[in-house]
Every structure is written in structure tokens, then in C-alpha cells.
Design a protein around this motif. Structure first.
Motif, PDB file in Angstrom:
ATOM      1  N   THR A   8      -7.125 -74.293  69.689  1.00  0.00           N
ATOM      2  CA  THR A   8      -6.909 -74.010  70.718  1.00  0.00           C
ATOM      3  C   THR A   8      -6.402 -75.268  71.805  1.00  0.00           C
ATOM      4  O   THR A   8      -6.941 -75.883  71.747  1.00  0.00           O
ATOM      5  CB  THR A   8      -7.108 -72.776  71.091  1.00  0.00           C
ATOM      6  N   GLY A   9      -5.973 -74.467  72.601  1.00  0.00           N
ATOM      7  CA  GLY A   9      -5.243 -76.251  73.792  1.00  0.00           C
ATOM      8  C   GLY A   9      -6.047 -76.432  74.409  1.00  0.00           C
ATOM      9  O   GLY A   9      -5.697 -76.526  76.027  1.00  0.00           O
ATOM     10  N   ALA A  10      -7.923 -75.975  74.671  1.00  0.00           N
ATOM     11  CA  ALA A  10      -8.650 -76.499  75.466  1.00  0.00           C
ATOM     12  C   ALA A  10      -8.641 -78.500  75.531  1.00  0.00           C
ATOM     13  O   ALA A  10      -8.722 -78.646  74.163  1.00  0.00           O
ATOM     14  CB  ALA A  10     -10.100 -75.525  75.170  1.00  0.00           C
ATOM     15  N   SER A  11      -9.516 -78.931  76.282  1.00  0.00           N
ATOM     16  CA  SER A  11     -10.048 -79.323  76.338  1.00  0.00           C
ATOM     17  C   SER A  11     -10.471 -80.272  75.260  1.00  0.00           C
ATOM     18  O   SER A  11     -11.604 -79.355  75.511  1.00  0.00           O
ATOM     19  CB  SER A  11     -10.290 -80.699  77.557  1.00  0.00           C
ATOM     20  N   SER A  35      -3.560 -73.400  67.604  1.00  0.00           N
ATOM     21  CA  SER A  35      -2.515 -72.470  68.684  1.00  0.00           C
ATOM     22  C   SER A  35      -1.341 -73.670  69.030  1.00  0.00           C
ATOM     23  O   SER A  35      -1.526 -75.012  68.718  1.00  0.00           O
ATOM     24  CB  SER A  35      -2.566 -71.826  69.553  1.00  0.00           C
ATOM     25  N   TYR A  37      -0.518 -74.264  72.305  1.00  0.00           N
ATOM     26  CA  TYR A  37      -0.985 -75.400  72.934  1.00  0.00           C
ATOM     27  C   TYR A  37      -1.797 -76.348  72.517  1.00  0.00           C
ATOM     28  O   TYR A  37      -2.199 -77.783  72.932  1.00  0.00           O
ATOM     29  CB  TYR A  37      -2.050 -75.118  73.729  1.00  0.00           C
ATOM     30  N   GLN A  40      -0.089 -79.817  72.376  1.00  0.00           N
ATOM     31  CA  GLN A  40      -0.112 -80.798  73.078  1.00  0.00           C
ATOM     32  C   GLN A  40      -1.083 -81.632  73.053  1.00  0.00           C
ATOM     33  O   GLN A  40      -1.304 -82.364  73.940  1.00  0.00           O
ATOM     34  CB  GLN A  40       0.538 -79.955  74.307  1.00  0.00           C
ATOM     35  N   VAL A  41      -2.633 -80.852  73.476  1.00  0.00           N
ATOM     36  CA  VAL A  41      -3.716 -81.487  73.553  1.00  0.00           C
ATOM     37  C   VAL A  41      -4.182 -82.417  72.763  1.00  0.00           C
ATOM     38  O   VAL A  41      -4.817 -83.474  72.735  1.00  0.00           O
ATOM     39  CB  VAL A  41      -5.492 -80.216  73.868  1.00  0.00           C
ATOM     40  N   GLU A  44      -2.075 -85.970  73.641  1.00  0.00           N
ATOM     41  CA  GLU A  44      -3.235 -86.274  74.652  1.00  0.00           C
ATOM     42  C   GLU A  44      -4.889 -87.088  74.358  1.00  0.00           C
ATOM     43  O   GLU A  44      -5.168 -88.081  74.498  1.00  0.00           O
ATOM     44  CB  GLU A  44      -3.510 -85.516  75.892  1.00  0.00           C
ATOM     45  N   THR A  84      -9.932 -71.717  74.088  1.00  0.00           N
ATOM     46  CA  THR A  84      -9.495 -71.769  75.777  1.00  0.00           C
ATOM     47  C   THR A  84      -9.366 -70.506  76.533  1.00  0.00           C
ATOM     48  O   THR A  84     -10.217 -69.405  75.399  1.00  0.00           O
ATOM     49  CB  THR A  84      -7.636 -71.601  75.941  1.00  0.00           C
ATOM     50  N   MET A  85      -9.858 -69.935  77.879  1.00  0.00           N
ATOM     51  CA  MET A  85     -10.003 -69.145  78.095  1.00  0.00           C
ATOM     52  C   MET A  85      -8.807 -68.138  77.592  1.00  0.00           C
ATOM     53  O   MET A  85      -9.247 -66.883  78.113  1.00  0.00           O
ATOM     54  CB  MET A  85      -9.987 -69.290  80.433  1.00  0.00           C
ATOM     55  N   THR A  87      -7.224 -67.639  75.313  1.00  0.00           N
ATOM     56  CA  THR A  87      -7.270 -67.541  74.164  1.00  0.00           C
ATOM     57  C   THR A  87      -8.404 -66.187  73.599  1.00  0.00           C
ATOM     58  O   THR A  87      -8.572 -65.692  73.392  1.00  0.00           O
ATOM     59  CB  THR A  87      -7.833 -68.580  72.497  1.00  0.00           C
ATOM     60  N   ARG A  90      -7.660 -63.452  75.489  1.00  0.00           N
ATOM     61  CA  ARG A  90      -6.418 -62.362  74.086  1.00  0.00           C
ATOM     62  C   ARG A  90      -7.215 -61.874  73.027  1.00  0.00           C
ATOM     63  O   ARG A  90      -8.112 -60.577  72.826  1.00  0.00           O
ATOM     64  CB  ARG A  90      -5.939 -63.151  74.012  1.00  0.00           C
ATOM     65  N   ARG A 119     -14.056 -74.089  76.417  1.00  0.00           N
ATOM     66  CA  ARG A 119     -14.658 -75.018  77.161  1.00  0.00           C
ATOM     67  C   ARG A 119     -13.899 -75.094  78.457  1.00  0.00           C
ATOM     68  O   ARG A 119     -12.351 -74.951  78.480  1.00  0.00           O
ATOM     69  CB  ARG A 119     -14.168 -76.755  76.427  1.00  0.00           C
ATOM     70  N   GLU A 120     -14.697 -74.726  79.639  1.00  0.00           N
ATOM     71  CA  GLU A 120     -14.039 -74.602  80.916  1.00  0.00           C
ATOM     72  C   GLU A 120     -15.052 -74.950  82.421  1.00  0.00           C
ATOM     73  O   GLU A 120     -16.499 -74.640  81.619  1.00  0.00           O
ATOM     74  CB  GLU A 120     -12.964 -72.638  81.462  1.00  0.00           C
TER      75      GLU A 120
HETATM   76  C1  LIG Z   1      -4.630 -81.368  78.570  1.00  0.00           C
HETATM   77  C2  LIG Z   1      -4.963 -80.125  78.842  1.00  0.00           C
HETATM   78  C3  LIG Z   1      -5.963 -79.541  78.628  1.00  0.00           C
HETATM   79  C4  LIG Z   1      -6.672 -78.176  79.088  1.00  0.00           C
HETATM   80  N1  LIG Z   1      -8.037 -78.195  78.876  1.00  0.00           N
HETATM   81  C5  LIG Z   1      -7.665 -76.564  78.730  1.00  0.00           C
HETATM   82  C6  LIG Z   1      -9.448 -75.894  79.103  1.00  0.00           C
HETATM   83  O1  LIG Z   1     -10.207 -77.078  78.825  1.00  0.00           O
HETATM   84  N2  LIG Z   1     -10.233 -74.942  78.824  1.00  0.00           N
HETATM   85  C7  LIG Z   1      -8.734 -74.124  78.880  1.00  0.00           C
HETATM   86  O2  LIG Z   1      -8.976 -73.242  79.519  1.00  0.00           O
HETATM   87  N3  LIG Z   1      -7.303 -74.028  79.144  1.00  0.00           N
HETATM   88  C8  LIG Z   1      -7.022 -75.629  79.254  1.00  0.00           C
HETATM   89  N4  LIG Z   1      -5.294 -76.128  78.447  1.00  0.00           N
HETATM   90  C9  LIG Z   1      -4.572 -74.832  79.645  1.00  0.00           C
HETATM   91  C10 LIG Z   1      -4.638 -74.111  78.241  1.00  0.00           C
HETATM   92  O3  LIG Z   1      -3.930 -74.740  77.443  1.00  0.00           O
HETATM   93  C11 LIG Z   1      -3.214 -73.685  78.363  1.00  0.00           C
HETATM   94  O4  LIG Z   1      -4.244 -72.159  79.632  1.00  0.00           O
HETATM   95  C12 LIG Z   1      -2.828 -72.275  77.222  1.00  0.00           C
HETATM   96  O5  LIG Z   1      -1.900 -71.525  77.688  1.00  0.00           O
HETATM   97  C13 LIG Z   1      -3.520 -71.718  76.047  1.00  0.00           C
HETATM   98  O6  LIG Z   1      -3.038 -71.455  75.142  1.00  0.00           O
HETATM   99  P1  LIG Z   1      -3.425 -70.963  73.615  1.00  0.00           P
HETATM  100  O7  LIG Z   1      -4.687 -70.002  73.898  1.00  0.00           O
HETATM  101  O8  LIG Z   1      -3.076 -70.406  72.281  1.00  0.00           O
HETATM  102  O9  LIG Z   1      -4.079 -72.881  73.041  1.00  0.00           O
HETATM  103  C14 LIG Z   1      -5.156 -77.127  78.973  1.00  0.00           C
HETATM  104  C15 LIG Z   1      -4.212 -78.300  78.531  1.00  0.00           C
HETATM  105  C16 LIG Z   1      -3.812 -78.699  78.820  1.00  0.00           C
HETATM  106  C17 LIG Z   1      -2.330 -78.968  79.082  1.00  0.00           C
END
Ligand SMILES: Cc1cc2nc3c(=O)[nH]c(=O)nc-3n(C[C@H](O)[C@H](O)[C@H](O)COP(=O)(O)O)c2cc1C
Length: 185
Positions: A8-11, A35, A37, A40-41, A44, A84-85, A87, A90, A119-120
Motif C-alpha cells: 500500500t501507499g505507506a512510506s 493499492s 497509492y 505513487q510511493v 518516490e 497505511t493507516m 488500509t 478499512r 508505518r506511521e
Molecule cells: C510519499 C508518501 C508517503 C506516505 N507515507 C505514508 C505512511 O507512512 N503511512 C500512511 O499511513 N500513509 C502514508 N501516505 C499516505 C497514503 O498514501 C494515503 O493515505 C493513501 O490514501 C493510502 O491509500 P492506500 O491505503 O490505498 O494505499 C503517504 C503518501 C505519500 C505520497
């Protein structure tokens, strides 16, 4: 073993990469779903993108045409890494609108192993309550908190201190990170 790796989109995309690097698709059936996102991560954080070992099966997030969308064909274990928080929330509340979330729902209801690597920082009460719910539902929560006692010298070695514990819980033998009281190799 049938293993589903959800990214998912967490770092911390490197955690997912290192896990995939250490799962042998000849020894296990390895499936991957990302996911939106996550893409996108990964862009990066992983120069050159995510490298998928040969034999890994990828799945479209928006299609339920995957084995693990049904309780009749669940994976033995699902790992959400990094998680991510969003996901996590959800999954905790039973949202199942894409195949990643549905798979987590299936894994919990079928009493298979669900490993989440969140990761948060800092955590809010919302995050903690969602974690509580998931623990009560049987998930294993392994925060992406590296350990330092083994003297990691590189980012990969540090990341591997987390990935090694995930592999332990997957039941995949590994010597990825030194174990406490063991000699370094
Ligand atoms: C570069 C980047 C780093 C992110 N890091 C985190 C993170 O560490 N933890 C987190 O919960 N969300 C992080 N986010 C935000 C999530 O990507 C965002 O809430 C997204 O909607 C999560 O969607 P997903 O759960 O479907 O991947 C980050 C976003 C970006 C662009």
C-alpha cells in the motif's frame, strides 16, 4: 505455501521489495497486489520501480477475478507491507471494495494468517483502536520498526531486521538478519 503480498501507499516500499527478494516463487505460490497509492510511493522511493521475481503473479486491484477474493480459495498467509493507516482502518471495519481489502477480509474470516506491517508516526487513538480491533480479529501487527542491536550498516540491512521477523511469522526459514546472541555471518 500460498502467500499474498499486498503493498500500500505507506512510506517503506523497500520493505515490500526486500520481502519479495526473499520469497522464492519456486518454493511458494507468491501473489502480489498493489493499492493505487502504492504506485505513487514506489515511484518516490524505489529508483527503477518494484522488481518482481520471476514467477510472482500480480493482480489487478479492481478485479475480483483472483483466487483470494473468495473464501473458497484463500491464501495461507497475507502480508500487507507497508500498510497505511487508511488500509488498516478499512480492513478493521470490513470494507471490501477492492481485491486487496476483500482478500484481507477473506483471510480474517477463514482464520488464515494476516500480517500487517504498518508505518506511521505518531499514532492517533483511531489508529490504535483499529489495531486493537485487528488484533482481536486475529491479525498479527508488526510495525515497521527496525532494530539496531545487530549493527546494521546500510538501509537494506536495517530494513531486513523488520523483513526477517516478517519471514519468521510467515514460516519462511531465513538468515536475513543476525539473531540475538548469534554470531554475525
Ligand atoms: C510519499 C508518501 C508517503 C506516505 N507515507 C505514508 C505512511 O507512512 N503511512 C500512511 O499511513 N500513509 C502514508 N501516505 C499516505 C497514503 O498514501 C494515503 O493515505 C493513501 O490514501 C493510502 O491509500 P492506500 O491505503 O490505498 O494505499 C503517504 C503518501 C505519500 C505520497
Amino acid at each position: 505455501m500460498k502467500i499474498l503480498v499486498a503493498i500500500t501507499g505507506a512510506s517503506g516500499a523497500l520493505y515490500a521489495q526486500r520481502l519479495l527478494d526473499n520469497l522464492d516463487p519456486r518454493a511458494h505460490e507468491v501473489h502480489v497486489v498493489l493499492s493505487n497509492y502504492a504506485q505513487q510511493v514506489i515511484a518516490e522511493e524505489l529508483p527503477g520501480g518494484l522488481r518482481l521475481p520471476e514467477g510472482v503473479k500480480t493482480h489487478n486491484l479492481k478485479s475480483m477475478n483472483a483466487p483470494f477474493a473468495s473464501g473458497s480459495n484463500p491464501p495461507d498467509v497475507m502480508v500487507v507491507i507497508p500498510c497505511t493507516m487508511g488500509t488498516m482502518g478499512r480492513i478493521a471495519h470490513g470494507y471490501s471494495e477492492d481485491v486487496l481489502l476483500r482478500a484481507a477480509d477473506v483471510v480474517l474470516k477463514e482464520r488464515k494468517k494476516l500480517i500487517l506491517v504498518p508505518r506511521e508516526t505518531p499514532l492517533s487513538l483511531v489508529h490504535v483502536k483499529n489495531m486493537e480491533l485487528l488484533l482481536l480479529a486475529g491479525a498479527i501487527i508488526m510495525p515497521a520498526n527496525p532494530s539496531f542491536y545487530a549493527g546494521a550498516k546500510t538501509i537494506i540491512e536495517l530494513v531486513d531486521t523488520v523483513v526477517a521477523r516478517v519471514l519468521d511469522h510467515l514460516g519462511v526459514p531465513n538468515r536475513l538478519a543476525p539473531r540475538w546472541t548469534e554470531e554475525k555471518e
